[in-house]
Design a protein around this motif. Structure first.
Motif: not given
Lengths: 355, 355
Positions: A185-186, A188, A225, B105, B189-192
């Motif tokens: 997970f991220s 930003a 990310d 989420r 973002a990836n993982g956002g």
């Protein structure tokens, strides 16, 4: 910096005060509010006359853009009382300027200094009894702005409400803080809103943090990310790593909040001749340092949490406990910082501003 | 799918209707609402009895978590009236399931089917006169959920409000749509939370979109935040590229919304023997195709915007105009899709659900 005062403000006093109902020794962070709040509306392209009035719910349309598009920003500040019963702010200009930077990134109007600072000054004069003496006691200040304009079309609002609410507070985290290093997970995106104190940045972290909580960890240290290899910030705190006798913290960027406590820690550490390097620490470096014993401390720095030592971290399901050390830089810096905030030490930086 | 109806619901009727004050021929998207709304609160760990009541502002605490941490999600749906005065929904199950995926989420409680679908069914029965006959007329449906719990600590709320509001609507975009390809700013973002219909995803785009608007462009086509080389989505629409006679659209991911119109376009195109490739189109490919003339069309697909042809795009300050073509796939697919939605063509997919 001098606080400006507002000449034009309406004040409606609360008929009674709730202060005697509050147990100041046993406060949960952020859920008790003082008797008054500041409200200022942006309408027809201009900020209207601010008003200080009793803290209370207000009416809002179901189609208000804040509900649908998250157009909302905030700041976190604190007021401190010294031994002479004077009330002080810590670097309020930093919060004011960051607030307007956040506003700009979120396509919201900037709040004028006389409304933000003058309004805050006046509000704190009225609520000064809510700031309790003694280290650890603070009045947490929450300036925020929400989009109140109507309509379910994804475009900036034309109406906004700026408010300041106040909450007496002690510690943000109670107990030990253990963290997980983010692997998936991220927080930003590059070119995103991570540097803004935008509401949406916080709820984005709730689900991954809930998963961390379920494993017994209080917070996550976010990584970039794109690669998840660089350590960034903890979402509610910036993060410092002490490897041997050097403090490392990530540079601010579009993804990382420019924390007031973070920059104060850097300046304080430098004054104390502590070596500080502002650069990204890699996850691999951290693991290697934890393994070879050169990793001495990790701590978070933020207005709400102040300086928060981290006792251990998890990465790829391995838990790394930090050593118990005698001369903690985290605690030394926290002591010096809070002494300045409570006027127990000379403020050689000019950071404190009297109400 | 059968719509469930609610046995347990309170209904408070509006004393008068605003419907005769509405100019249905000249609607701005999303700023007129019907007489009633649905409200259902989550308190003490459970969803309470829903109520349908007059559309009106409501009271909320200044410390409500939606204002500070952006914990808010929504859906966009439409109701259509056929020539027999029957009202239809289009794939409502997709919106219901996506709503609860978004909820998960964002660390919010899932909304039960009888509240979401049963409540919507009942609300539309009451407001059926607001759905006007004739292609292009729709009633836009906005289910949303906000965190109403009090407290300025960054953690999930324990109280929520689910609401459905309805807005009669015609076109989302009026006039030609030109887009800019994102070079610096990013949506997700990836993982956002990019795949969630979370409020914060939308305000994050307002500032870059404002910059685009100032240059004469209506929207941005977002690229991946790490490299800005892959075309993703337009923020309010998924995007399709027609190169020669093949349609391309990015695969859904953590960064891209799983659009209901997007998946319907793919299925419709396949039925019509149009070649569809679900893969990321690179910015370089797009530029090359624009230069050699193989790029025939770009269009957006979303519930609000339906199918929106894009007349040109800008990248690195060069503007690429799309050719005027005779047999537009965008318009062909739009025609077939809206014919299904308005019950003017057989729904071989089973997408339409009668109220």
């Amino acid at each position: 910096m001098e606080l400006k005062t507002l000449s034009e403000i309406d004040i409606i006093s609360a008929s009674t005060s709730k202060i005697n109902q509050v147990d100041f020794e046993n406060l949960t962070f952020g859920n008790v509010f003082t008797d008054h709040m500041l409200v200022c509306d942006f309408e027809n392209g201009a900020w209207q006359k601010p008003v200080i009035k009793p803290y209370e719910p207000f009416m809002i349309d179901p189609s208000a853009k804040v509900f649908h598009y998250g157009q909302a920003i905030f700041e976190g500040m604190k007021a401190y009382k010294d031994t002479h019963d004077d009330v002080w702010l810590f670097r309020p200009d930093e919060n004011f300027h960051r607030f307007n930077k956040s506003a700009s990134r979120m396509a919201m109007p900037e709040v004028p200094e006389d409304v933000f600072m003058g309004g805050l000054h006046k509000l704190l004069e009225i609520e000064k009894n809510w700031v309790k003496k003694g280290k650890g006691n603070t009045l947490y200040i929450r300036p925020f702005m929400i989009a109140t304009g109507h309509g379910v079309i994804a475009a900036p609002s034309s109406e906004y409400r700026f408010m300041i609410i106040l909450s007496p507070a002690r510690a943000y985290y109670s107990g030990e803080v253990k963290v997980i290093i983010a692997e998936h997970f991220s927080r930003a995106a590059n070119g995103g809103i991570g540097a803004a104190k935008a509401a949406g940045n916080y709820s984005a972290q709730f689900y991954p943090t809930k998963l961390a909580n379920e494993k017994g960890f209080q917070q996550i240290i976010w990584t970039d990310d794109a690669t998840h290899t660089k350590l960034e910030e903890a979402g509610t705190m910036n993060v410092f790593f002490r490897i041997n006798d050097t403090l490392f913290t990530a540079p601010t960027s579009e993804r990382i909040l420019d924390g007031v406590t973070r920059k104060s820690v850097i300046e304080l550490a430098k004054r104390e001749n502590i070596n500080v390097e502002v650069r990204s620490v890699l996850v691999d470096e951290l693991i290697a340092a934890a393994k070879d014993g050169s990793l001495k401390e990790i701590f978070g720095a933020g207005t709400a949490a102040v300086i928060n030592p981290i006792v251990g971290f998890s990465y790829k399901d391995t838990y790394y406990e930090l050593p118990k050390i005698e001369n903690s830089m985290a605690l030394e810096i926290k002591e010096k910082l809070t002494n300045i905030q409570y006027k127990l030490a000379e403020d050689t930086f000019g950071w404190t501003v009297k109400i």
